[in-house]
Design a protein around this motif. Structure first.
Motif, PDB file in Angstrom:
ATOM      1  N   LEU A 173       8.116  33.356 -13.879  1.00 37.39           N
ATOM      2  CA  LEU A 173       7.266  33.340 -12.577  1.00 37.39           C
ATOM      3  C   LEU A 173       8.106  33.194 -11.310  1.00 37.39           C
ATOM      4  CD1 LEU A 173       4.143  31.844 -13.514  1.00 37.39           C
ATOM      5  CD2 LEU A 173       4.338  34.345 -13.425  1.00 37.39           C
ATOM      6  N   GLN A 174       9.257  32.273 -11.525  1.00 38.86           N
ATOM      7  CA  GLN A 174       9.883  31.798 -10.486  1.00 38.86           C
ATOM      8  C   GLN A 174      10.609  32.958  -9.790  1.00 38.86           C
ATOM      9  OE1 GLN A 174      13.335  29.021 -11.281  1.00 38.86           O
ATOM     10  NE2 GLN A 174      12.769  27.980  -9.500  1.00 38.86           N
ATOM     11  N   ALA A 175      10.974  33.997 -10.780  1.00 36.82           N
ATOM     12  CA  ALA A 175      11.953  35.216 -10.127  1.00 36.82           C
ATOM     13  C   ALA A 175      11.019  35.948  -9.397  1.00 36.82           C
ATOM     14  CB  ALA A 175      12.380  35.936 -11.295  1.00 36.82           C
ATOM     15  N   ALA A 176       9.689  36.188  -9.840  1.00 34.91           N
ATOM     16  CA  ALA A 176       8.847  36.847  -8.959  1.00 34.91           C
ATOM     17  C   ALA A 176       8.248  36.124  -7.910  1.00 34.91           C
ATOM     18  CB  ALA A 176       7.618  37.293 -10.090  1.00 34.91           C
ATOM     19  N   TYR A 177       7.880  34.802  -7.932  1.00 38.14           N
ATOM     20  CA  TYR A 177       7.117  34.493  -6.689  1.00 38.14           C
ATOM     21  C   TYR A 177       7.997  33.165  -6.025  1.00 38.14           C
ATOM     22  CZ  TYR A 177       3.041  36.477  -8.680  1.00 38.14           C
ATOM     23  OH  TYR A 177       2.224  37.638  -9.243  1.00 38.14           O
ATOM     24  N   GLY A 178       9.023  32.887  -6.557  1.00 34.56           N
ATOM     25  CA  GLY A 178       9.740  31.612  -6.264  1.00 34.56           C
ATOM     26  C   GLY A 178       8.984  30.342  -6.458  1.00 34.56           C
ATOM     27  N   GLY A 179       9.145  29.145  -5.745  1.00 38.01           N
ATOM     28  CA  GLY A 179       8.659  27.894  -5.931  1.00 38.01           C
ATOM     29  C   GLY A 179       9.486  27.044  -7.113  1.00 38.01           C
ATOM     30  N   THR A 180       8.899  26.102  -7.567  1.00 38.49           N
ATOM     31  CA  THR A 180       9.395  25.217  -8.533  1.00 38.49           C
ATOM     32  C   THR A 180       9.110  25.787  -9.943  1.00 38.49           C
ATOM     33  OG1 THR A 180       9.147  23.234  -7.353  1.00 38.49           O
ATOM     34  CG2 THR A 180       9.620  23.001  -9.597  1.00 38.49           C
ATOM     35  N   ALA A 181      10.351  25.997 -11.097  1.00 40.18           N
ATOM     36  CA  ALA A 181      10.154  26.316 -12.431  1.00 40.18           C
ATOM     37  C   ALA A 181       9.044  25.641 -13.158  1.00 40.18           C
ATOM     38  CB  ALA A 181      11.391  26.352 -12.788  1.00 40.18           C
ATOM     39  N   TRP A 182       8.101  26.281 -13.730  1.00 33.61           N
ATOM     40  CA  TRP A 182       6.963  25.986 -14.636  1.00 33.61           C
ATOM     41  C   TRP A 182       5.896  24.965 -13.911  1.00 33.61           C
ATOM     42  CZ3 TRP A 182       7.485  28.739 -18.587  1.00 33.61           C
ATOM     43  CH2 TRP A 182       8.862  29.300 -18.922  1.00 33.61           C
ATOM     44  N   GLU A 183       5.832  24.959 -12.643  1.00 35.67           N
ATOM     45  CA  GLU A 183       5.164  24.152 -11.919  1.00 35.67           C
ATOM     46  C   GLU A 183       3.502  25.049 -12.045  1.00 35.67           C
ATOM     47  OE1 GLU A 183       4.214  21.499  -8.158  1.00 35.67           O
ATOM     48  OE2 GLU A 183       5.582  22.942  -7.988  1.00 35.67           O
ATOM     49  N   PRO A 184       2.418  24.170 -12.495  1.00 31.36           N
ATOM     50  CA  PRO A 184       1.240  25.024 -12.250  1.00 31.36           C
ATOM     51  C   PRO A 184       0.881  25.024 -10.848  1.00 31.36           C
ATOM     52  CG  PRO A 184       1.107  23.289 -13.853  1.00 31.36           C
ATOM     53  CD  PRO A 184       2.258  23.014 -13.321  1.00 31.36           C
ATOM     54  N   TRP A 185       0.180  26.214 -10.637  1.00 28.60           N
ATOM     55  CA  TRP A 185      -0.039  26.626  -9.184  1.00 28.60           C
ATOM     56  C   TRP A 185      -1.405  25.900  -9.211  1.00 28.60           C
ATOM     57  CZ3 TRP A 185       0.504  32.551 -10.452  1.00 28.60           C
ATOM     58  CH2 TRP A 185       1.940  32.976 -10.446  1.00 28.60           C
ATOM     59  N   PRO A 186      -1.742  25.874  -7.813  1.00 30.30           N
ATOM     60  CA  PRO A 186      -3.379  25.294  -7.391  1.00 30.30           C
ATOM     61  C   PRO A 186      -4.238  26.338  -7.536  1.00 30.30           C
ATOM     62  CG  PRO A 186      -1.627  24.685  -5.698  1.00 30.30           C
ATOM     63  CD  PRO A 186      -0.950  25.526  -6.558  1.00 30.30           C
ATOM     64  N   PRO A 187      -5.320  26.159  -7.832  1.00 27.24           N
ATOM     65  CA  PRO A 187      -6.432  27.214  -8.164  1.00 27.24           C
ATOM     66  C   PRO A 187      -6.545  28.334  -7.170  1.00 27.24           C
ATOM     67  CG  PRO A 187      -7.435  25.007  -8.815  1.00 27.24           C
ATOM     68  CD  PRO A 187      -6.076  24.504  -8.148  1.00 27.24           C
ATOM     69  N   THR A 188      -6.408  27.890  -5.892  1.00 28.05           N
ATOM     70  CA  THR A 188      -6.358  29.005  -5.011  1.00 28.05           C
ATOM     71  C   THR A 188      -5.312  29.846  -4.840  1.00 28.05           C
ATOM     72  OG1 THR A 188      -7.591  27.560  -3.375  1.00 28.05           O
ATOM     73  CG2 THR A 188      -6.604  29.161  -2.256  1.00 28.05           C
ATOM     74  N   LEU A 189      -4.044  29.583  -5.111  1.00 27.39           N
ATOM     75  CA  LEU A 189      -3.130  30.267  -5.195  1.00 27.39           C
ATOM     76  C   LEU A 189      -2.862  31.104  -6.768  1.00 27.39           C
ATOM     77  CD1 LEU A 189      -0.174  31.109  -3.961  1.00 27.39           C
ATOM     78  CD2 LEU A 189       0.719  29.106  -5.162  1.00 27.39           C
ATOM     79  N   ALA A 190      -3.552  30.388  -7.531  1.00 27.93           N
ATOM     80  CA  ALA A 190      -3.568  31.286  -8.703  1.00 27.93           C
ATOM     81  C   ALA A 190      -4.308  32.223  -8.685  1.00 27.93           C
ATOM     82  CB  ALA A 190      -3.782  30.310 -10.131  1.00 27.93           C
ATOM     83  N   CYS A 191      -5.580  32.164  -7.958  1.00 29.62           N
ATOM     84  CA  CYS A 191      -6.601  33.186  -7.828  1.00 29.62           C
ATOM     85  C   CYS A 191      -6.104  34.290  -7.086  1.00 29.62           C
ATOM     86  CB  CYS A 191      -7.919  32.658  -7.195  1.00 29.62           C
ATOM     87  SG  CYS A 191      -9.230  33.611  -6.733  1.00 29.62           S
TER      88      CYS A 191
END
Length: 207
Positions: A173-191
């Motif tokens: 997911l980091q390659a596709a979206y950036g951010g911190t590796a393996w960090e769970p996304w907040p519900p709003t962002l995951a949605c």
């Protein structure tokens, strides 16, 4: 058909009877939000937030895409993305080892929801080969989540959880979206991200 009802009112205003679902009882945003608010691993995490089924579903789709020797069709990718969709409708991801204790009724309930999902999105049934390849991606995601999200060691994943694949080091997911590796996304962002992936695939199918 049972006379019992188990109504769930969706954010869109639609109503879903969990015991007698139809493909018209939710919209895409209802499903995305339900999956973003449904957590894997019993909601346990070494991070501030637990891991949503929405985030896991995107991971599995990307892993399946990366492992394929030839491009997957949009319909194949859609089926990967929606492989746990019924969990977002019922709002519960049962840890696999407790499913036998939930009984035949729970199995029937989830099967009906899965059937409604497949009908709504026009998904073909899994072939034996496709399901085997899907499970490889699903187990790889699970092994990696167990180590990087929950906190199990690779040895514990094999000996305690009985998942016999090696966890990934790099988060797809980091390659596709950036951010911190393996960090769970907040519900709003995951949605938001799940819904975007869903609509992109549906758009390809319509196109």
């Amino acid at each position: 058909m049972t006379t019992q009802r188990a109504w769930v009112r969706m954010p869109s205003g639609r109503r879903l009877d969990l015991l007698d679902p139809t493909p018209f009882d939710w919209d895409d945003s209802d499903l995305a939000l339900g999956l973003a608010r449904t957590y894997r691993w019993g909601g346990h995490s070494k991070w501030p937030l637990p891991l949503s089924v929405a985030q896991h579903s995107i991971t599995v789709m990307l892993l399946r895409r990366a492992a394929s020797t030839e491009p997957l069709s949009p319909l194949q990718e859609l089926r990967e993305l929606l492989h746990d969709a019924e969990e977002g409708l019922v709002g519960f991801d049962a840890i696999s080892v407790i499913k036998p204790f939930l009984g035949e009724g729970f199995k029937v309930l989830t099967s009906r929801l899965e059937h409604a999902v497949f009908l709504r999105y026009g998904l073909p049934a899994w072939t034996a080969t496709e399901h085997r390849l899907h499970k490889v991606a699903d187990r790889l995601a699970a092994a990696s989540e167990a180590v990087h999200v929950v906190g199990w060691t690779p040895t514990e994943v094999r000996k305690t959880l009985k998942i016999t694949v090696d966890p990934l080091e790099r988060d797809p997911l980091q390659a596709a979206y950036g951010g911190t590796a393996w960090e769970p996304w907040p519900p709003t962002l995951a949605c938001e991200r799940f819904l975007a992936e869903l609509h992109a695939l549906l758009g390809k199918l319509k196109g």
